[in-house]
Design a protein around this motif. Structure first.
Motif, PDB file in Angstrom:
ATOM      1  N   ARG A 181       0.819  -1.207   0.000  1.00 23.28           N
ATOM      2  CA  ARG A 181       0.000   0.000   0.000  1.00 23.28           C
ATOM      3  C   ARG A 181       0.855   1.260   0.000  1.00 23.28           C
ATOM      4  NH1 ARG A 181      -3.986   0.769   4.329  1.00 23.28           N
ATOM      5  NH2 ARG A 181      -4.709   2.336   2.836  1.00 23.28           N
ATOM      6  N   SER A 186      -0.160  -7.684  -9.785  1.00 22.30           N
ATOM      7  CA  SER A 186      -0.576  -7.558  -8.395  1.00 22.30           C
ATOM      8  C   SER A 186      -0.435  -6.115  -7.910  1.00 22.30           C
ATOM      9  CB  SER A 186       0.260  -8.495  -7.516  1.00 22.30           C
ATOM     10  OG  SER A 186      -0.049  -8.323  -6.150  1.00 22.30           O
ATOM     11  N   THR A 224      -3.431  -3.498  -6.655  1.00 21.06           N
ATOM     12  CA  THR A 224      -3.377  -2.777  -5.374  1.00 21.06           C
ATOM     13  C   THR A 224      -3.460  -1.269  -5.593  1.00 21.06           C
ATOM     14  OG1 THR A 224      -2.017  -4.527  -4.406  1.00 21.06           O
ATOM     15  CG2 THR A 224      -2.010  -2.394  -3.284  1.00 21.06           C
ATOM     16  N   GLU A 258      -6.338   1.318  -4.282  1.00 20.96           N
ATOM     17  CA  GLU A 258      -6.042   2.478  -3.442  1.00 20.96           C
ATOM     18  C   GLU A 258      -6.553   3.759  -4.078  1.00 20.96           C
ATOM     19  OE1 GLU A 258      -4.357   2.753  -0.285  1.00 20.96           O
ATOM     20  OE2 GLU A 258      -5.051   0.683  -0.366  1.00 20.96           O
TER      21      GLU A 258
END
Length: 328
Positions: free
Chosen positions: A130, A202, A206, A210
């Motif tokens: 993140r 991936s 993510t 976000e």
């Protein structure tokens, strides 16, 4: 330490800053000062010339330029906060941006600030995935803000910049071909290497997740894009103020176009903080918008003193203090 917005996933896991060995932490506290010394010695001629020119300029403009420079760290803090859903500790975030500015002049362009902010976010409890996604969103917003501001000025002032003086004849075509070739190679590598393709996929999932979460909160979206536009606008204002301090015979809007065009051009040059490349590009760009070479050089030197050299030592001290206090 961190306030979590309603609906956001709680921050989990131990604070990574607690696990750094004491010896390593002491080295990291001293390293920024050593790097500042090395950079200052390597660029001592430019530094001395820039400081020598300070008394020849009109001080009110220079003092205003120094004040606007301080606002750039506030804008960066807003953009960083806008890239994550969780509320980050405001004072530490602002101090981290000041320290990141110094780190950015010690490592190839962008790496220093990125490393400091990644560390800050992971210490705050965000996962590495993140934190990386937030960093990517910040870089995207900052790039879009800078290029968008340049495009808007070029539309408003189409005759401000003479590109022929910036690029050699016939260089534009090969430049586009080189960019295209790099893109083709990157796509080919991703297609051929399955583990890399999975890792990139991936990360993109993510990052997109976000971005959706951030834009679902109006306050975060406003901080992200408002800060992304304010940061290059404030940097541009500093150059314009320094130009006014030296009585540069160029309209302020044209100086703004010159600054944005030069910084966009040198963004791909991997020099620490753009040292050397930024100065050259700025002088060339100011000449391209109609300034004489000698005053343009003076403006650029003093501009870099205000935005780079004056904050460099206190920024390095702040960086060492943040490491010692386990903020990063």
């Amino acid at each position: 330490m961190i306030e979590v917005k309603q609906g956001a996933a709680p921050l989990q896991g131990p604070l990574p800053g607690r696990n750094v060995p004491l010896t390593v932490r002491r080295i990291l506290c001293v390293l920024p000062l050593l790097l500042v010394t090395v950079i200052a010695v390597r660029h001592r001629a430019v530094l001395a010339e820039g400081f020598a020119l300070l008394p020849t300029a009109r001080r009110p403009w220079l003092l205003t330029a120094a004040g606007v420079t301080c606002l750039t760290w506030v804008a960066a803090a807003f953009t960083r906060q806008g890239a994550v859903v969780e509320r980050l500790p405001g004072r530490r975030l602002l101090a981290t941006q000041f320290a990141a500015g110094a780190a950015n002049h010690m490592l190839p362009t962008g790496l220093g600030a990125s490393a400091v902010n990644l560390r800050f976010m992971t210490v705050c409890g965000l996962t590495p995935a993140r934190s990386s996604a937030a960093l990517a969103l910040y870089l995207l917003a900052e790039s879009v803000g800078r290029v968008g501001l340049l495009a808007a000025l070029l539309v408003a002032f189409p005759d401000a910049l003479r590109f022929g003086s910036l690029l050699p004849a016939g260089a534009f075509g090969p430049l586009l071909l080189a960019i295209g070739a790099v893109a083709v190679v990157a796509v080919g590598v991703l297609t051929a290497v399955r583990p890399l393709r999975r890792a990139v996929g991936s990360f993109l999932r993510t990052a997109l997740g976000e971005a959706r979460s951030v834009h679902a909160l109006p306050s975060r979206a406003l901080a992200l894009w408002g800060g992304a536009l304010a940061f290059p606008a404030l940097q541009t204002t500093v150059l314009v103020l320094v130009g006014l301090a030296f009585g540069l015979s160029v309209p302020p809007a044209h100086m703004a176009v010159a600054y944005l065009a030069a910084t966009v051009a040198v963004a791909l040059v991997p020099t620490p903080g753009g040292l050397g490349s930024v100065e050259t590009a700025l002088v060339v760009a100011l000449v391209a918008v109609g300034a004489a070479a000698a005053p343009a050089t003076a403006v650029v030197l003093v501009f870099r003193v205000i935005t780079v050299w004056l904050p460099l030592l206190p920024g390095a001290l702040t960086l060492g203090a943040l490491v010692r206090l386990k903020v990063i």
